[in-house]
Scaffold this active site. Structure first.
Site, PDB file in Angstrom:
ATOM      1  N   HIS A  22     -15.569  11.312  -5.786  1.00  0.00           N
ATOM      2  CA  HIS A  22     -14.314  12.054  -5.911  1.00  0.00           C
ATOM      3  C   HIS A  22     -14.551  13.563  -5.994  1.00  0.00           C
ATOM      4  O   HIS A  22     -13.718  14.345  -5.536  1.00  0.00           O
ATOM      5  CB  HIS A  22     -13.504  11.550  -7.106  1.00  0.00           C
ATOM      6  CG  HIS A  22     -12.748  10.308  -6.796  1.00  0.00           C
ATOM      7  ND1 HIS A  22     -13.349   9.058  -6.769  1.00  0.00           N
ATOM      8  CD2 HIS A  22     -11.447  10.113  -6.467  1.00  0.00           C
ATOM      9  CE1 HIS A  22     -12.440   8.158  -6.424  1.00  0.00           C
ATOM     10  NE2 HIS A  22     -11.283   8.760  -6.244  1.00  0.00           N
ATOM     11  N   TYR A  41      -2.502  15.078  -8.700  1.00  0.00           N
ATOM     12  CA  TYR A  41      -3.052  13.730  -8.820  1.00  0.00           C
ATOM     13  C   TYR A  41      -4.244  13.790  -9.761  1.00  0.00           C
ATOM     14  O   TYR A  41      -5.202  14.512  -9.508  1.00  0.00           O
ATOM     15  CB  TYR A  41      -3.471  13.244  -7.432  1.00  0.00           C
ATOM     16  CG  TYR A  41      -3.836  11.783  -7.271  1.00  0.00           C
ATOM     17  CD1 TYR A  41      -3.882  10.899  -8.328  1.00  0.00           C
ATOM     18  CD2 TYR A  41      -4.144  11.287  -6.012  1.00  0.00           C
ATOM     19  CE1 TYR A  41      -4.215   9.562  -8.144  1.00  0.00           C
ATOM     20  CE2 TYR A  41      -4.482   9.953  -5.809  1.00  0.00           C
ATOM     21  CZ  TYR A  41      -4.527   9.104  -6.887  1.00  0.00           C
ATOM     22  OH  TYR A  41      -4.855   7.782  -6.699  1.00  0.00           O
ATOM     23  N   TRP A  76     -11.472   5.547   3.291  1.00  0.00           N
ATOM     24  CA  TRP A  76     -11.767   5.860   1.895  1.00  0.00           C
ATOM     25  C   TRP A  76     -11.834   4.574   1.065  1.00  0.00           C
ATOM     26  O   TRP A  76     -12.727   4.404   0.244  1.00  0.00           O
ATOM     27  CB  TRP A  76     -10.726   6.827   1.342  1.00  0.00           C
ATOM     28  CG  TRP A  76     -10.995   7.211  -0.090  1.00  0.00           C
ATOM     29  CD1 TRP A  76     -10.375   6.717  -1.199  1.00  0.00           C
ATOM     30  CD2 TRP A  76     -11.955   8.143  -0.568  1.00  0.00           C
ATOM     31  NE1 TRP A  76     -10.885   7.295  -2.337  1.00  0.00           N
ATOM     32  CE2 TRP A  76     -11.865   8.180  -1.974  1.00  0.00           C
ATOM     33  CE3 TRP A  76     -12.899   8.963   0.060  1.00  0.00           C
ATOM     34  CZ2 TRP A  76     -12.670   8.992  -2.765  1.00  0.00           C
ATOM     35  CZ3 TRP A  76     -13.703   9.782  -0.729  1.00  0.00           C
ATOM     36  CH2 TRP A  76     -13.582   9.788  -2.120  1.00  0.00           C
ATOM     37  N   TRP A  77     -10.884   3.680   1.277  1.00  0.00           N
ATOM     38  CA  TRP A  77     -10.891   2.412   0.547  1.00  0.00           C
ATOM     39  C   TRP A  77     -12.175   1.631   0.832  1.00  0.00           C
ATOM     40  O   TRP A  77     -12.779   1.077  -0.079  1.00  0.00           O
ATOM     41  CB  TRP A  77      -9.686   1.565   0.911  1.00  0.00           C
ATOM     42  CG  TRP A  77      -8.384   2.092   0.395  1.00  0.00           C
ATOM     43  CD1 TRP A  77      -8.185   3.038  -0.577  1.00  0.00           C
ATOM     44  CD2 TRP A  77      -7.088   1.693   0.818  1.00  0.00           C
ATOM     45  NE1 TRP A  77      -6.845   3.245  -0.773  1.00  0.00           N
ATOM     46  CE2 TRP A  77      -6.154   2.424   0.072  1.00  0.00           C
ATOM     47  CE3 TRP A  77      -6.629   0.788   1.769  1.00  0.00           C
ATOM     48  CZ2 TRP A  77      -4.776   2.280   0.231  1.00  0.00           C
ATOM     49  CZ3 TRP A  77      -5.267   0.644   1.939  1.00  0.00           C
ATOM     50  CH2 TRP A  77      -4.351   1.382   1.168  1.00  0.00           C
TER      51      TRP A  77
END
Length: 104
Positions: A22, A41, A76-77
């Site tokens: 991240h 976020y 990304w997942w």
């Protein structure tokens, strides 16, 4: 402004790598998040349970429902799937959180 909160679950031993990935968020993923109407976020970690608590703020005209269809989101997942509990298709398992207090 709309606020959504949910929790996710990390696997044991994944904290350092989750944070590293991240910290190096792909710029094109950041753009996709902004384009979907997310303007704030945050993800918080409970170190005892390894639960992640996510809070995101959306513009009223958001298009967050389009994010799962974006190839960058799907990549990304896939990239994160080894670190956390996921659904079929590698979408992180999410449990919505109900707001019970707000002070502004």
């Amino acid at each position: 402004m709309l606020t959504r909160a949910f929790k996710m679950q990390l696997k044991h031993g994944a904290v350092t790598e989750y944070k590293r990935r991240h910290d190096e968020l792909w710029p094109h993923l950041g753009k996709a998040l902004r384009d979907a109407g997310i303007y704030d976020y945050s993800i918080f970690l409970d170190e005892e349970s390894l639960q992640l608590f996510a809070v995101l703020k959306l513009w009223p005209d958001h298009k967050i429902e389009d994010l799962p269809l974006k190839p960058v989101m799907q990549r990304w997942w896939d990239y994160m799937a080894d670190l956390m509990e996921v659904e079929p298709g590698n979408r992180p398992r999410e449990w919505p959180l109900q707001q019970v207090f707000h002070f502004a």
